[in-house]
Design a protein around this motif. Structure first.
Motif, PDB file in Angstrom:
ATOM      1  N   PRO A   1      30.921   4.473 -22.109  1.00 18.44           N
ATOM      2  CA  PRO A   1      30.787   5.634 -21.221  1.00 18.44           C
ATOM      3  C   PRO A   1      32.148   6.315 -21.049  1.00 18.44           C
ATOM      4  O   PRO A   1      33.179   5.642 -20.963  1.00 18.44           O
ATOM      5  CB  PRO A   1      30.312   5.024 -19.898  1.00 18.44           C
TER       6      PRO A   1
ATOM      7  N   PRO B   1      24.182   3.126 -20.752  1.00 20.58           N
ATOM      8  CA  PRO B   1      24.665   3.474 -19.413  1.00 20.58           C
ATOM      9  C   PRO B   1      23.536   3.468 -18.392  1.00 20.58           C
ATOM     10  O   PRO B   1      22.392   3.805 -18.707  1.00 20.58           O
ATOM     11  CB  PRO B   1      25.239   4.891 -19.610  1.00 20.58           C
TER      12      PRO B   1
ATOM     13  N   TYR C   1      34.397   1.668 -18.605  1.00 15.42           N
ATOM     14  CA  TYR C   1      34.369   3.046 -19.097  1.00 15.42           C
ATOM     15  C   TYR C   1      35.775   3.414 -19.562  1.00 15.42           C
ATOM     16  O   TYR C   1      36.735   2.652 -19.380  1.00 15.42           O
ATOM     17  CB  TYR C   1      33.917   4.007 -17.992  1.00 15.42           C
TER      18      TYR C   1
ATOM     19  N   SER D   1      26.960  -0.217 -17.115  1.00 17.12           N
ATOM     20  CA  SER D   1      26.191  -0.375 -18.347  1.00 17.12           C
ATOM     21  C   SER D   1      25.433  -1.695 -18.313  1.00 17.12           C
ATOM     22  O   SER D   1      25.871  -2.668 -17.701  1.00 17.12           O
ATOM     23  CB  SER D   1      27.111  -0.347 -19.570  1.00 17.12           C
TER      24      SER D   1
ATOM     25  N   TYR E   1      30.597  11.173 -14.905  1.00 17.78           N
ATOM     26  CA  TYR E   1      30.117  10.861 -16.247  1.00 17.78           C
ATOM     27  C   TYR E   1      30.121  12.099 -17.137  1.00 17.78           C
ATOM     28  O   TYR E   1      29.654  13.164 -16.747  1.00 17.78           O
ATOM     29  CB  TYR E   1      28.706  10.289 -16.138  1.00 17.78           C
TER      30      TYR E   1
END
Length: 218
Positions: free
Chosen positions: A95, A36, A72, A46, A103
């Motif tokens: 992620p 990430p 993600y 990423s 996040y």
């Protein structure tokens, strides 16, 4: 178990201000093919290890923003959503973001596969049958009904292949004898795409083939 319990919050991400040399070092210390990327404390996407090979080591990652992939999984998604994203992006690290796109950490492919391996479909004992039938004539309800009328139990079922004309479904069955189940499906116009030692139909075909070969050799 739910996959959300396995989110890893310990992985150190890379930053857009890092040099390519620093990012490569981070990959060397990691078993993952993506890492990430953050700008300060904000998740940006990423970066893939293979995309760094020909870059100038002293340049900064921020100079190569076009290489940052944005993918993600949100916290409310299912195990199948995870597996789809792992496959779609050819990654072993995903992620995870919350409902507000913040996040939360990462999921490792090995952890998701372990969870899938503990599911009843995989972990329970039983026989796996692969069935094919014309798409317009296929129904999950019929597959389950045919199995259950023979005092067997369906542990799981999913479509493993789908074309314009046909459906291939993988079924896991708890049973006392598989041959009767296979013959029943054949009577209802299902093709058996998997091989089974107890399949008397396959054995009969082999015997007839052997007999024909001997006859032709006379």
């Amino acid at each position: 178990m739910i996959w959300q319990n396995f989110i890893d919050q310990t992985l150190q991400p890379v930053n857009v201000s890092d040099t390519i040399s620093e990012v490569k070092t981070a990959f060397e210390a990691s078993p993952f093919n993506h890492l990430p990327v953050f700008k300060k404390e904000v998740f940006k996407g990423s970066i893939q290890a293979g995309d760094l090979i020909d870059l100038e080591p002293s340049s900064k990652l921020s100079e190569h923003k076009y290489l940052i992939e944005v993918f993600y999984v949100e916290i409310h998604k299912t195990n199948l959503d995870l597996i789809h994203e792992f496959a779609n992006h050819q990654t072993n690290l995903l992620p995870i973001l919350d409902h507000d796109k913040r996040y939360m950490g990462v999921m490792k492919l090995e952890d998701v596969l372990d969870l899938f391996g503990e599911s009843p479909f995989v972990a329970n004992e039983g026989e796996v049958i692969i069935l094919r039938k014309e798409r317009t004539k296929f129904a999950f309800s019929e597959v389950a009904q045919l199995i259950e009328t023979l005092n067997a139990r369906v542990s799981g079922m999913y479509i493993s292949q789908l074309t314009q004309d046909a459906v291939e479904v993988t079924v896991k069955v708890e049973h006392q004898g598989i041959n009767e189940i296979l013959q029943t499906f054949r009577r209802y116009d299902y093709q058996i795409a998997s091989e089974h030692p107890e399949d008397l139909f396959a054995e009969d075909l082999k015997e007839h083939s052997d007999y024909l070969n001997k006859y032709l050799d006379i």
